[in-house]
Design a protein around this motif. Sequence first.
Motif, PDB file in Angstrom:
ATOM      1  N   HIS A 146     -30.569  34.804   9.297  1.00 45.71           N
ATOM      2  CA  HIS A 146     -29.622  34.534   8.894  1.00 45.71           C
ATOM      3  C   HIS A 146     -29.261  33.145   9.775  1.00 45.71           C
ATOM      4  CE1 HIS A 146     -25.674  34.491   8.404  1.00 45.71           C
ATOM      5  NE2 HIS A 146     -25.259  34.678   7.407  1.00 45.71           N
ATOM      6  N   ASP A 147     -29.024  33.725  10.973  1.00 45.42           N
ATOM      7  CA  ASP A 147     -27.906  32.334  12.126  1.00 45.42           C
ATOM      8  C   ASP A 147     -28.807  31.126  12.257  1.00 45.42           C
ATOM      9  OD1 ASP A 147     -25.929  34.475  12.864  1.00 45.42           O
ATOM     10  OD2 ASP A 147     -27.016  35.019  14.024  1.00 45.42           O
ATOM     11  N   LEU A 148     -30.061  30.573  12.555  1.00 46.60           N
ATOM     12  CA  LEU A 148     -31.167  29.885  12.055  1.00 46.60           C
ATOM     13  C   LEU A 148     -30.879  28.956  10.762  1.00 46.60           C
ATOM     14  CD1 LEU A 148     -34.042  31.346  14.262  1.00 46.60           C
ATOM     15  CD2 LEU A 148     -31.936  29.777  15.004  1.00 46.60           C
ATOM     16  N   ARG A 149     -30.978  29.957   9.584  1.00 44.20           N
ATOM     17  CA  ARG A 149     -31.689  29.116   8.136  1.00 44.20           C
ATOM     18  C   ARG A 149     -29.673  28.530   8.415  1.00 44.20           C
ATOM     19  NH1 ARG A 149     -32.857  33.440   5.968  1.00 44.20           N
ATOM     20  NH2 ARG A 149     -31.049  34.187   5.650  1.00 44.20           N
ATOM     21  N   THR A 150     -28.582  28.773   8.118  1.00 44.15           N
ATOM     22  CA  THR A 150     -28.190  28.222   8.030  1.00 44.15           C
ATOM     23  C   THR A 150     -27.330  27.048   8.857  1.00 44.15           C
ATOM     24  OG1 THR A 150     -26.145  30.534   7.932  1.00 44.15           O
ATOM     25  CG2 THR A 150     -24.728  28.563   8.181  1.00 44.15           C
ATOM     26  N   PRO A 151     -27.497  27.019   9.673  1.00 45.90           N
ATOM     27  CA  PRO A 151     -27.129  25.282  10.390  1.00 45.90           C
ATOM     28  C   PRO A 151     -29.015  24.400   9.497  1.00 45.90           C
ATOM     29  CG  PRO A 151     -28.053  26.425  11.971  1.00 45.90           C
ATOM     30  CD  PRO A 151     -27.864  27.419  10.718  1.00 45.90           C
ATOM     31  N   LEU A 152     -29.503  25.184   9.805  1.00 44.88           N
ATOM     32  CA  LEU A 152     -30.627  24.187   9.066  1.00 44.88           C
ATOM     33  C   LEU A 152     -30.530  23.865   7.788  1.00 44.88           C
ATOM     34  CD1 LEU A 152     -33.393  23.508  10.508  1.00 44.88           C
ATOM     35  CD2 LEU A 152     -34.455  25.597   9.311  1.00 44.88           C
ATOM     36  N   THR A 153     -29.771  24.355   6.876  1.00 48.36           N
ATOM     37  CA  THR A 153     -29.748  25.135   5.446  1.00 48.36           C
ATOM     38  C   THR A 153     -28.906  23.436   5.723  1.00 48.36           C
ATOM     39  OG1 THR A 153     -30.625  26.504   5.140  1.00 48.36           O
ATOM     40  CG2 THR A 153     -29.066  25.478   3.540  1.00 48.36           C
ATOM     41  N   SER A 154     -27.837  23.786   6.069  1.00 47.55           N
ATOM     42  CA  SER A 154     -26.548  22.204   5.916  1.00 47.55           C
ATOM     43  C   SER A 154     -27.236  20.613   6.365  1.00 47.55           C
ATOM     44  CB  SER A 154     -25.781  22.657   7.711  1.00 47.55           C
ATOM     45  OG  SER A 154     -25.038  21.796   7.460  1.00 47.55           O
ATOM     46  N   LEU A 200     -28.524  28.150  20.017  1.00 45.83           N
ATOM     47  CA  LEU A 200     -28.892  29.257  19.455  1.00 45.83           C
ATOM     48  C   LEU A 200     -29.741  29.503  19.628  1.00 45.83           C
ATOM     49  CD1 LEU A 200     -27.910  29.635  15.275  1.00 45.83           C
ATOM     50  CD2 LEU A 200     -26.731  31.160  17.378  1.00 45.83           C
ATOM     51  N   ILE A 201     -30.480  28.864  19.777  1.00 47.56           N
ATOM     52  CA  ILE A 201     -32.468  29.222  19.978  1.00 47.56           C
ATOM     53  C   ILE A 201     -32.167  29.442  21.562  1.00 47.56           C
ATOM     54  CG2 ILE A 201     -34.775  28.275  20.442  1.00 47.56           C
ATOM     55  CD1 ILE A 201     -34.173  26.829  17.912  1.00 47.56           C
ATOM     56  N   GLN A 202     -31.857  28.994  22.431  1.00 49.91           N
ATOM     57  CA  GLN A 202     -31.399  28.399  23.730  1.00 49.91           C
ATOM     58  C   GLN A 202     -30.915  30.508  23.491  1.00 49.91           C
ATOM     59  OE1 GLN A 202     -32.900  27.211  26.105  1.00 49.91           O
ATOM     60  NE2 GLN A 202     -32.131  28.293  27.185  1.00 49.91           N
ATOM     61  N   THR A 203     -30.390  30.968  23.526  1.00 50.06           N
ATOM     62  CA  THR A 203     -28.873  32.315  23.544  1.00 50.06           C
ATOM     63  C   THR A 203     -30.407  33.416  23.218  1.00 50.06           C
ATOM     64  OG1 THR A 203     -27.314  30.844  23.207  1.00 50.06           O
ATOM     65  CG2 THR A 203     -27.439  33.397  22.594  1.00 50.06           C
ATOM     66  N   PHE A 204     -30.629  33.246  22.039  1.00 55.35           N
ATOM     67  CA  PHE A 204     -32.117  33.928  21.834  1.00 55.35           C
ATOM     68  C   PHE A 204     -32.791  34.002  22.770  1.00 55.35           C
ATOM     69  CE2 PHE A 204     -31.599  33.016  17.091  1.00 55.35           C
ATOM     70  CZ  PHE A 204     -30.217  33.783  16.884  1.00 55.35           C
ATOM     71  N   TYR A 205     -33.554  33.320  23.558  1.00 50.32           N
ATOM     72  CA  TYR A 205     -34.418  32.612  24.555  1.00 50.32           C
ATOM     73  C   TYR A 205     -33.715  33.359  25.598  1.00 50.32           C
ATOM     74  CZ  TYR A 205     -38.003  31.490  27.565  1.00 50.32           C
ATOM     75  OH  TYR A 205     -38.787  31.361  28.681  1.00 50.32           O
ATOM     76  N   ASP A 206     -32.328  33.097  25.832  1.00 44.02           N
ATOM     77  CA  ASP A 206     -32.455  33.817  27.386  1.00 44.02           C
ATOM     78  C   ASP A 206     -32.172  35.583  26.950  1.00 44.02           C
ATOM     79  OD1 ASP A 206     -32.702  31.059  28.621  1.00 44.02           O
ATOM     80  OD2 ASP A 206     -29.936  31.222  27.708  1.00 44.02           O
ATOM     81  N   MET A 207     -31.379  35.386  26.111  1.00 49.04           N
ATOM     82  CA  MET A 207     -31.460  36.684  26.284  1.00 49.04           C
ATOM     83  C   MET A 207     -32.286  37.579  25.804  1.00 49.04           C
ATOM     84  SD  MET A 207     -29.327  39.364  22.549  1.00 49.04           S
ATOM     85  CE  MET A 207     -31.142  38.997  21.211  1.00 49.04           C
TER      86      MET A 207
END
Length: 304
Positions: free
Chosen positions: A92-100, A135-142
């Motif tokens: 959901h979090d990745l799809r929202t900005p990508l769709t925009s 977002l992607i960097q945050t997912f990776y860091d977590m």
Amino acid sequence: MIFLVFILLFTSVYFSARFFLLSKNIQKATYDLQSINKDIGRNHRLTLSSPDKHMEELLYKINDYLEISQMENIKNLRKENEIRKEIENISHDLRTPLTSILGYLQLMQDEDTTEEEKAEYISIIERKSKYLQHLIQTFYDMSRLQANDYKLDIKSLDVNKKLMEQLLLFYNDFEEKNINVGINLGSEEANILCDEKSIERIFNNLISNATKYSKSTFKVNLVKINDKVEIIFKNDVYNLDSADEYEIFKPFYTKDKSRHDQSSGLGLTVAKLLIEAMNGSINCKINNDGFIEFRIILKLYETL
């Protein structure tokens, strides 16, 4: 002679009965075990159809094993559900900005789109792309933090000075939202061993949250107590209660389930993981007066 025959007959009957009962117990235990294995999650246990000391000891051991297996199965199911939910949230979090981004790219291809509009769309695409990268960097860091694979550059740092620097970065945000800020850090240095970028990130996440969700007041206190430093962030909020204390550090947790506030729900999770990686702690308390309080405890370098 008759007495001997009687003894032999009695012995034969006794052992035949014992064998019959043992066989019956084994058959029942086998049948029950097959049923349990078909649905290991159910809280079933093996029982005796007739008393037998040795068989009872065996079933007791098997039941212990079944209980452990069932508990592990429950944990695995919960973990699977958590992973499934996390995948849904990430998608959901990745799809929202990508769709925009894709939407504005299509608008730019429209023949009726003016150069002025294209410039505006490019600006929006750039902003959404940076958010997506974040977002992607945050997912990776977590992921690395959870796996204890996050590299820290530990050195001495005055956390008092660093906190003031981060607070000043948000001065305009607090002014624009008419949030009253109270700062009490004292004048003494408070040196700790930490990773400087991680401390900046922790403070940034907490202060940024305050600018988003404070109603009117934000307070920060720093105090040295014995061999530790305590940093307290406190602000008034609209719609949190004590039940949120147990959820707020969980990945993807956000009060707004629709994510209209553009929050991934990862900031506090990452902050907690970073603090713990530096041998500190953080806890949350939501008071009855409508204030939420985050208390960070770190060990002072002078006493190490």
